[in-house]
Design a protein around this motif. Structure first.
Motif, mmCIF file in Angstrom:
data_model
loop_
_atom_site.group_PDB
_atom_site.id
_atom_site.type_symbol
_atom_site.label_atom_id
_atom_site.label_comp_id
_atom_site.label_asym_id
_atom_site.label_seq_id
_atom_site.Cartn_x
_atom_site.Cartn_y
_atom_site.Cartn_z
ATOM 1 N N VAL A 10 -28.930 -21.786 -1.447
ATOM 2 C CA VAL A 10 -27.922 -21.092 -0.652
ATOM 3 C C VAL A 10 -28.476 -20.817 0.741
ATOM 4 C CG1 VAL A 10 -26.495 -19.001 -0.434
ATOM 5 C CG2 VAL A 10 -27.001 -19.947 -2.711
ATOM 6 N N LEU A 11 -27.666 -21.096 1.753
ATOM 7 C CA LEU A 11 -27.913 -20.604 3.106
ATOM 8 C C LEU A 11 -26.782 -19.643 3.425
ATOM 9 C CD1 LEU A 11 -29.133 -20.431 5.911
ATOM 10 C CD2 LEU A 11 -27.965 -22.570 6.495
ATOM 11 N N ASP A 12 -27.121 -18.370 3.590
ATOM 12 C CA ASP A 12 -26.083 -17.356 3.796
ATOM 13 C C ASP A 12 -26.191 -16.768 5.196
ATOM 14 O OD1 ASP A 12 -23.877 -15.905 2.363
ATOM 15 O OD2 ASP A 12 -25.051 -14.202 3.076
ATOM 16 N N THR A 30 -26.428 -9.402 -0.506
ATOM 17 C CA THR A 30 -27.323 -8.953 -1.584
ATOM 18 C C THR A 30 -26.749 -9.288 -2.956
ATOM 19 O OG1 THR A 30 -28.010 -7.122 -0.145
ATOM 20 C CG2 THR A 30 -28.604 -6.975 -2.481
ATOM 21 N N LEU A 31 -25.472 -9.015 -3.145
ATOM 22 C CA LEU A 31 -24.821 -9.351 -4.417
ATOM 23 C C LEU A 31 -24.843 -10.854 -4.660
ATOM 24 C CD1 LEU A 31 -21.756 -6.932 -4.188
ATOM 25 C CD2 LEU A 31 -23.665 -6.751 -5.795
ATOM 26 N N GLU A 35 -26.552 -12.932 -7.757
ATOM 27 C CA GLU A 35 -25.779 -13.873 -8.574
ATOM 28 C C GLU A 35 -26.387 -15.265 -8.523
ATOM 29 O OE1 GLU A 35 -22.502 -15.092 -11.067
ATOM 30 O OE2 GLU A 35 -23.743 -13.327 -10.745
ATOM 31 N N ALA A 36 -26.881 -15.671 -7.352
ATOM 32 C CA ALA A 36 -27.530 -16.981 -7.223
ATOM 33 C C ALA A 36 -28.748 -17.066 -8.131
ATOM 34 C CB ALA A 36 -27.922 -17.233 -5.767
ATOM 35 N N GLU A 37 -29.518 -15.990 -8.205
ATOM 36 C CA GLU A 37 -30.672 -15.965 -9.103
ATOM 37 C C GLU A 37 -30.229 -16.105 -10.558
ATOM 38 O OE1 GLU A 37 -34.619 -13.556 -8.881
ATOM 39 O OE2 GLU A 37 -33.086 -12.215 -9.698
ATOM 40 N N ARG A 38 -29.198 -15.379 -10.924
ATOM 41 C CA ARG A 38 -28.695 -15.434 -12.303
ATOM 42 C C ARG A 38 -28.211 -16.830 -12.659
ATOM 43 N NH1 ARG A 38 -24.279 -15.403 -15.399
ATOM 44 N NH2 ARG A 38 -22.863 -15.616 -13.630
ATOM 45 N N LEU A 67 -33.754 -8.466 0.301
ATOM 46 C CA LEU A 67 -33.283 -9.354 -0.760
ATOM 47 C C LEU A 67 -34.374 -9.604 -1.800
ATOM 48 C CD1 LEU A 67 -31.309 -11.963 1.376
ATOM 49 C CD2 LEU A 67 -30.362 -10.088 0.013
ATOM 50 N N ALA A 68 -35.601 -9.759 -1.353
ATOM 51 C CA ALA A 68 -36.697 -9.986 -2.300
ATOM 52 C C ALA A 68 -36.892 -8.770 -3.199
ATOM 53 C CB ALA A 68 -37.982 -10.318 -1.552
ATOM 54 N N ASN A 69 -36.632 -7.582 -2.658
ATOM 55 C CA ASN A 69 -36.734 -6.361 -3.458
ATOM 56 C C ASN A 69 -35.614 -6.241 -4.484
ATOM 57 O OD1 ASN A 69 -39.102 -5.129 -2.554
ATOM 58 N ND2 ASN A 69 -38.090 -4.185 -0.804
ATOM 59 N N HIS A 70 -34.515 -6.947 -4.244
ATOM 60 C CA HIS A 70 -33.364 -6.862 -5.142
ATOM 61 C C HIS A 70 -33.221 -8.097 -6.031
ATOM 62 C CE1 HIS A 70 -32.359 -3.527 -2.480
ATOM 63 N NE2 HIS A 70 -31.491 -3.136 -3.396
#
Length: 338
Positions: A10-12, A30-31, A35-38, A67-70
């Motif tokens: 993803v490029l956001d 962040t959401l 979701e991308a990780e999931r 983002l890395a923290n989340h």
């Protein structure tokens, strides 16, 4: 069609949708990262843009830390840091600290474009003269700072702090192929911005492969392609989002800047001949369609570039459509048996 497994990333750009503010835009980024990780996406990059109210991502290094923290395992990076806007030392220290906080998960993607207009760029870095030589020297300085080496000059007296045991993965981004030479020379990854320029990309990627020199960080060439993607099972939504993106392209080309716009705002616009021609010319920058269409077209694009990683840029009027598009892409390429 290619038989290799396609990785999705993803490029956001943290778009500020009509009716929401920048805080909500960052919450949505962040959401989306979570979701991308999931869903099993490979990496998640955020961009650097200035002097526009329609994109909230002005400071990738700050957003990357958030983002890395989340997230837990997803690679997080910049797509990219616009290197001429910054000093090499500042970039090295920012990304060394990120690497200390999240070792092995940080990507440092860099570009030569300003991510803004020339006036704003001159305020970000008054000494920027848009020189290829300066860019090459910045890249060389960055290597010294990240690896604690020296060319014997004044840089030898300076350490990028904090000292880190690992180095962020480095990528160069390009929409013209000019940075392919630099990426190959310095042994970095190479990302072609098909979403900016849909022409000449396969040749640029091949040039990078042919001229790649292994580095201490990367022993073999690594490349990906970024493009605008929108997937929906609703053909009407596909049409509406494509119309909105075409309108955004025209906004940028006319120099008026981007505004947060909904489909109802533009659905009755009549375009003149020149504008219609520009809409046609810009259409290859995006792949929009239903899942059946998307799978074939993305697979063909990966085949044309001979890459196994595609990076999707998705901007929609409604956040739920952005999320759903990435979910459908994951079903097509990342699910068991895909």
């Amino acid at each position: 069609m290619m038989s290799k497994k396609i990785k999705l990333s993803v490029l956001d750009q943290s778009p500020v949708r009509k009716g929401v503010n920048a805080r909500r835009a960052i919450e949505e980024t962040t959401l989306l990262a979570q979701e991308a990780e999931r869903l099993g996406y490979h990496r998640f990059w955020v961009s650097e843009h200035h002097n526009t109210t329609s994109l909230a991502g002005s400071t990738p290094e700050v957003l990357i830390a958030h983002l890395a923290n989340h997230t837990q395992t997803l690679r997080i990076g910049s797509g990219g840091i616009m290197l001429p806007n910054h000093s090499a030392l500042k970039v090295a220290e920012s990304f060394r600290l990120l690497e200390v906080l999240h070792p092995g998960r940080i990507d440092l993607g860099m570009g030569r474009a300003p991510g803004t207009d020339r006036i704003t760029a001159s305020m970000l870095n008054p000494s920027n003269n848009w020189s290829e030589q300066d860019f090459a020297e910045q890249l060389l300085q960055l290597q010294h700072y990240l690896h604690d080496t020296s060319d014997g000059g004044i840089q030898a007296k300076i350490k990028a702090i904090p000292i880190a045991e690992t180095v962020p993965t480095q990528w160069l981004l390009s929409s013209s192929g000019q940075s392919a030479l630099f990426a190959a020379h310095f042994g970095m990854g190479f990302s072609f911005a098909h979403f900016i320029n849909p022409h000449g990309g396969p040749q640029a990627v091949q040039y990078y492969r042919d001229h790649f020199k292994p580095s201490v960080d990367l022993v073999a060439p690594e490349e990906n392609v970024a493009l605008f993607v929108f997937c929906s099972e609703d053909e009407e939504k596909v049409m509406q989002q494509e119309a909105l993106m075409s309108y955004r392209f025209l906004q940028l080309e006319k120099g008026g800047g981007l505004t947060s716009t909904g489909y109802d705002d533009i659905k009755d616009i009549s375009y003149n001949f020149a504008e219609q021609e520009r809409i046609k010319a810009n259409k290859p920058r995006m792949i929009y369609g239903t899942p059946e269409v998307i799978k074939d077209r993305l697979t063909q694009l990966a085949d044309d570039y001979d890459v196994n990683e595609l990076m999707a840029v998705t901007i929609t009027e409604h956040f739920e459509d952005r999320i759903k598009s990435y979910q459908l892409l994951a079903d097509l390429f990342l699910s068991e048996g895909a």
